[in-house]
Design a protein around this motif. Structure first.
Motif, PDB file in Angstrom:
ATOM      1  N   PRO A 109     -15.206  13.786 -61.349  1.00  0.00           N
ATOM      2  CA  PRO A 109     -15.747  14.593 -60.251  1.00  0.00           C
ATOM      3  C   PRO A 109     -17.249  14.748 -60.436  1.00  0.00           C
ATOM      4  O   PRO A 109     -17.768  14.620 -61.559  1.00  0.00           O
ATOM      5  N   ALA A 110     -17.980  15.033 -59.371  1.00  0.00           N
ATOM      6  CA  ALA A 110     -19.438  15.139 -59.462  1.00  0.00           C
ATOM      7  C   ALA A 110     -19.861  16.231 -60.435  1.00  0.00           C
ATOM      8  O   ALA A 110     -20.882  16.110 -61.123  1.00  0.00           O
ATOM      9  N   THR A 111     -19.087  17.298 -60.505  1.00  0.00           N
ATOM     10  CA  THR A 111     -19.352  18.400 -61.434  1.00  0.00           C
ATOM     11  C   THR A 111     -18.235  18.446 -62.466  1.00  0.00           C
ATOM     12  O   THR A 111     -17.057  18.375 -62.113  1.00  0.00           O
ATOM     13  N   ILE A 112     -18.592  18.569 -63.734  1.00  0.00           N
ATOM     14  CA  ILE A 112     -17.585  18.598 -64.796  1.00  0.00           C
ATOM     15  C   ILE A 112     -17.717  19.894 -65.607  1.00  0.00           C
ATOM     16  O   ILE A 112     -18.740  20.582 -65.551  1.00  0.00           O
ATOM     17  N   ALA A 113     -16.682  20.197 -66.363  1.00  0.00           N
ATOM     18  CA  ALA A 113     -16.715  21.354 -67.256  1.00  0.00           C
ATOM     19  C   ALA A 113     -17.541  21.006 -68.491  1.00  0.00           C
ATOM     20  O   ALA A 113     -17.383  19.930 -69.074  1.00  0.00           O
TER      21      ALA A 113
END
Length: 335
Positions: free
Chosen positions: A38-42
């Protein structure tokens, strides 16, 4: 018999080339995985192992290079100069092993936490981080131990201190010796580089949207390093009939050895990394020595009556030691 350059070559192998290879492999794996993320990760997990901090996926390879390679290279650069001059000691071996271990810890942790999010629809679905933490700690231990044993064992090449011959001093004669001493260019560059690296990491943490706690921590560490650098780069050294005083040019910190507490004074030659593990305010691993170690070379060494020794690197240290010896003997003759 160990060849003189073997320690240098093995140190470069474990502290420079090994981190380069580890980070290159880690970053390559991350770049391959990026299109499937995903474009944003944890990027941060709480004490329960649940994701609570997020950042853009492309920042993970950047952080891997910055921390996984930047920190080990900084450690290597602070040690290579001394090794190439012929300095030796277990501190250099430890620095090489630590550089390799830090690189393995960072690379495995950041690569694992990124890869485990491949195929997720949203960063909030990221699994717990415990496996990644365990794997990175094991990797750091294995790599660090291997790097330690890959380097040859060397002993500190210290020069014995030379007791000072007291100056000729009349019963009522007043005498004063003063000098300023400052950090060597190599030590100053290492300190400034450390400050800049942490400051860059702090800026990167704020810009990339990393966990605020991490960003504030890095900012605080950067500010603390600036304070320590400013207060330990230069000192004034004074010997008079009250004893020895060493004061930072900013007025803090201050150190004093009263004349009544001086057992003897000597001219010493200091190897910062080999004897004290670095520059600045240092405690030697052996010998009950505390030092204001700003460069390699001559130093004033004062032995206290309790056996502890105070060392400060300064030019014309032989004259300072001779005056201090004369003052001590005169005070003893009066009592």
């Amino acid at each position: 018999m160990t060849r003189p350059d073997l320690a240098v070559r093995r140190f470069v192998l474990v502290a420079v080339w090994l981190p380069v290879v580890l980070v290159a492999v880690g970053v390559m794996i991350q770049l391959i995985a990026l299109p499937q993320l995903p474009a944003t990760i944890a990027v941060h997990w709480n004490a329960a192992g649940e994701a609570d901090g997020f950042a853009r996926a492309w920042t993970q390879p950047l952080m891997t290079m910055l921390f996984g390679l930047g920190l080990p290279l900084l450690m290597a650069l602070t040690s290579l100069g001394g090794l190439r001059r012929g300095d030796r000691g277990p501190t250099y071996r430890l620095m090489g092993a630590s550089a390799a271990a830090v690189s393995a810890l960072v690379t495995v942790a950041l690569t694992w936490t990124l890869v485990m999010q491949v195929g997720l629809d949203a960063a909030s679905q990221a699994p717990t981080v415990w496996a990644a933490l365990a794997a990175s700690l094991v990797a750091a231990a294995v790599v660090g131990v291997a790097a330690w044993f890959l380097q040859p064992k060397t002993d500190t090449a210290g020069v014995p201190s030379r007791p000072a011959e007291p100056l000729a001093l009349g019963p009522h004669e007043r005498a004063l010796w003063m000098r300023s001493t400052s950090m060597s260019s190599g030590g100053a560059i290492a300190i400034v580089a450390a400050v800049l690296l942490v400051a860059v990491c702090a800026v990167a943490a704020w810009v990339t949207g990393a966990d605020p706690a991490l960003a504030w921590l890095l900012t605080g560490v950067a500010a603390l390093l600036v304070f320590f650098a400013a207060t330990t780069l230069a000192f004034q050294v004074r010997v008079d009939d009250t004893g020895l005083r060493v004061v930072s040019v900013l007025g803090f910190p201050r150190f004093r050895v009263p004349l009544a507490d001086v057992e003897s004074a000597a001219l010493a030659h200091v190897n910062p990394m080999g004897e004290f593990g670095g520059w600045g305010l240092r405690i030697a691993p052996h010998g009950r020595r505390f030092g204001i170690v700003l460069r390699a070379g001559e130093a004033l060494e004062v032995t206290r009556r309790n056996g502890r020794r105070f060392v400060v690197t300064v030019d014309d240290a032989g004259t300072a030691a001779a005056l201090l010896e004369a003052l001590v003997q005169r005070a003893a003759a009066r009592s």
